[in-house]
Design an enzyme around this catalytic site. Structure first.
Site, short mmCIF file in Angstrom:
data_model
loop_
_atom_site.label_atom_id
_atom_site.label_comp_id
_atom_site.label_asym_id
_atom_site.label_seq_id
_atom_site.Cartn_x
_atom_site.Cartn_y
_atom_site.Cartn_z
N LYS A 118 0.81 -1.21 0.00
CA LYS A 118 0.00 0.00 0.00
C LYS A 118 0.84 1.27 0.00
O LYS A 118 0.46 2.29 -0.59
CB LYS A 118 -0.95 0.00 1.20
CG LYS A 118 -1.71 -1.31 1.43
CD LYS A 118 -2.41 -1.84 0.20
CE LYS A 118 -3.07 -3.17 0.46
NZ LYS A 118 -3.52 -3.86 -0.75
N GLU A 202 -3.91 7.08 7.45
CA GLU A 202 -4.69 7.90 6.53
C GLU A 202 -5.75 8.67 7.31
O GLU A 202 -6.29 8.16 8.31
CB GLU A 202 -5.43 7.03 5.49
CG GLU A 202 -4.58 6.58 4.34
CD GLU A 202 -5.39 5.80 3.32
OE1 GLU A 202 -6.53 5.41 3.63
OE2 GLU A 202 -4.88 5.55 2.23
N HIS A 237 -14.75 -2.95 8.28
CA HIS A 237 -13.94 -2.83 7.08
C HIS A 237 -13.99 -4.08 6.19
O HIS A 237 -13.18 -4.24 5.27
CB HIS A 237 -12.47 -2.52 7.42
CG HIS A 237 -12.32 -1.39 8.38
ND1 HIS A 237 -12.67 -0.09 8.07
CD2 HIS A 237 -11.90 -1.35 9.68
CE1 HIS A 237 -12.46 0.69 9.12
NE2 HIS A 237 -11.99 -0.05 10.11
N ARG A 293 -5.11 -9.11 -7.22
CA ARG A 293 -5.68 -10.45 -7.21
C ARG A 293 -7.13 -10.40 -7.68
O ARG A 293 -7.67 -9.33 -7.92
CB ARG A 293 -5.65 -11.03 -5.79
CG ARG A 293 -6.33 -10.09 -4.78
CD ARG A 293 -6.53 -10.72 -3.43
NE ARG A 293 -6.91 -9.77 -2.41
CZ ARG A 293 -8.14 -9.30 -2.22
NH1 ARG A 293 -9.12 -9.69 -3.02
NH2 ARG A 293 -8.41 -8.43 -1.26
#
Length: 492
Positions: A118, A202, A237, A293
């Site tokens: 990430k 973030e 999430h 993926r």
């Protein structure tokens, strides 16, 4: 050009079944690499060959790189399909597969490292000029330093695992008092799930929608997108309901987001199926991450576009798939997917394990079921509790919602609790019906366990008679995992 005669599947459950079916259509044999706990599963019965790669703990089986490679070689496979989860986004695994003389069905190890990590992905996004959520992606992983960076960003802040996705290693920090505990927890979870404790921070967008674009790089490296999916309905999430296409995008926004998705995938020299995820708030979109993926929710894209992404993955790995420049793809109708979990919705989603009794998925047009377990199989406590996916297609979104509710009400699963009543409540909520839900939808409206409905007098009489019959037969009483009356299955 290489042709595969046998492919090893380094995964389990419904995705293993999905890959087996694609291989069967291509005339390719399969080797299921499974743990000791997954002998009682549909994929185990369907595969051409099965090889046990270790005990139930994932670190000793599904996350064990050498065990998977040894199993694939022992099974006579020429390639390995990683499915999703486990080692599917592990660049070291992809590299080890290739070094063993096998083909990894997915992007190159280099692409996984540049896009799947990430932090590296966000650096690449900066080069491409993609909008990013404010945050910290530095190498300094000292907890005290991360806390200082979180203070700079301003709470609430999300801490995420750099090496994975699916909600693992992700924590929402709402105040400085809880920062240390949650960062350390995220690091531990990231290490356990992905083999790396690295995290990043973030700014948390509190009114955001989660929109993702399906990208695909062909054998030549040419990347196109197969439109978007709405994935805003999430719990902790983890996505619960997905649909294609999103009801939230204008034509212009869809075009710009699609171009951005293709741009970063092209920079990452991407081949095969992948997903570029965005957050959308107040008409502005921000890159979230790239999943290198196949996605759990890939069937909704297949339904609205008439494609087979898994077969395309295999053909691309063989060097045998190239996008046709003359073919202009356009979506048709609307598709929704619901994830069926073995859990008790009346106890806040507590996992439900045990022997599956009678299972019935209602037939009808525009209905698709992907499941990894049949009647008589055991749902174990070792893995993700998802037992099936229900996918519907119809000509409009409103009719697709109506169809999904009908299908869920008609579905029968005995032996374990499922989240079917929970899904029906979500699908019936006015914000979902209007398509205005955000990633805080579940937190706002479904944070508490569902209230268990009262049985009618007729149902009470039936249950009482069943108890008497069970007592008379000497079998287990109501309330055990094997009793059909221990499972709420009716969709009311």
């Amino acid at each position: 050009m290489k042709k595969f005669s046998r492919i090893a599947i380094a995964n389990r459950g419904e995705v293993a079944v999905r890959i087996i079916k694609a291989c069967e259509e291509l005339g390719i044999e399969t080797v299921l690499l499974h743990s000791e706990a997954d002998i009682q599963s549909r994929a185990y019965r369907m595969a051409t060959k099965t090889i046990c790669i270790g005990p139930a703990p994932t670190a000793e089986s599904y996350l064990n790189i050498q065990a998977n490679i040894d199993g694939a070689l022992a099974g006579g496979a020429q390639a390995v399909h990683p499915g999703f989860g486990f080692l599917s986004e592990n660049a070291d695994f992809a590299e080890a597969v290739n070094k063993a003389g096998l083909t990894f069905i997915g992007p190159s190890p280099e692409s996984i490292r540049s896009l799947g990590d990430k932090v590296h992905c966000k650096e690449l996004a900066k080069q491409a000029g993609l909008p990013l959520v404010p945050g910290y992606q530095g190498e300094n992983q000292d907890v005290a330093h991360l806390i200082k960076e979180a203070e700079k960003i301003g709470y609430p802040v999300i801490v995420k695992a750099a090496a994975g996705g699916g909600g693992r290693g992700m924590k929402l920090i709402k105040a400085s008092a809880e920062a240390r505990e949650l960062i350390e927890s995220a690091q531990r979870e990231a290490q356990s799930a992905f083999g790396s404790p690295k995290v990043f921070l973030e700014k948390y967008l509190d009114r955001a929608k989660h929109i993702e674009f399906q990208v695909f790089g062909d054998s030549t490296g040419h990347v196109v997108h197969f439109y978007d999916r709405e994935c805003s309905v999430q719990r902790r999430h983890q996505k619960i309901i997905e649909e294609a296409t999103s009801p939230s995008l204008t034509d212009d926004l869809r075009r710009r987001m699609g171009e951005a998705a293709c741009a970063i995938a092209t920079l990452g020299k991407y081949k095969g199926a992948g997903t570029v995820e965005f957050l959308l708030q107040d008409g502005e979109f921000y890159l979230l991450e790239v999943n290198t993926r196949l996605q759990v929710e890939h069937p909704v894209t297949e339904e609205v576009l008439g494609v087979d992404l898994v077969k395309m993955q295999i053909l691309t790995a063989q060097g045998d798939y190239v996008h046709d420049p003359k073919q202009v793809r356009a979506t048709r109708g609307h598709s929704i997917e619901c994830r069926i979990y073995a859990e008790n919705p009346f106890m806040g989603g507590v996992p439900s394990t045990g022997l599956l009794g009678h299972v019935e998925w209602p037939e009808g047009p525009g209905r698709r079921y992907e499941y990894g377990f049949d009647e008589g199989d055991t749902i174990t406590p070792f893995y993700d509790p998802m037992i099936a996916k229900v996918i519907v297609w119809d000509e409009t979104r409103s009719r697709a919602i109506q169809k999904m509710i009908r299908v869920l009400k008609d579905s029968v699963v005995f032996g374990v609790h499922t989240n079917i009543p929970y899904l029906i409540e979500i699908l019936s909520h006015k914000e979902f019906v209007n398509g205005t839900m955000t990633t805080r939808f579940i937190e706002t409206y479904f944070s508490e366990a569902l209230k268990e409905p009262e049985l009618s007098e007729v149902e009470k009489q039936i249950a009482a008679q069943a108890v008497l019959q069970l007592k008379g037969s000497g079998k287990s009483e109501v309330g055990t995992a094997t009793s059909p009356f221990a499972s709420y299955w009716r969709g009311v």
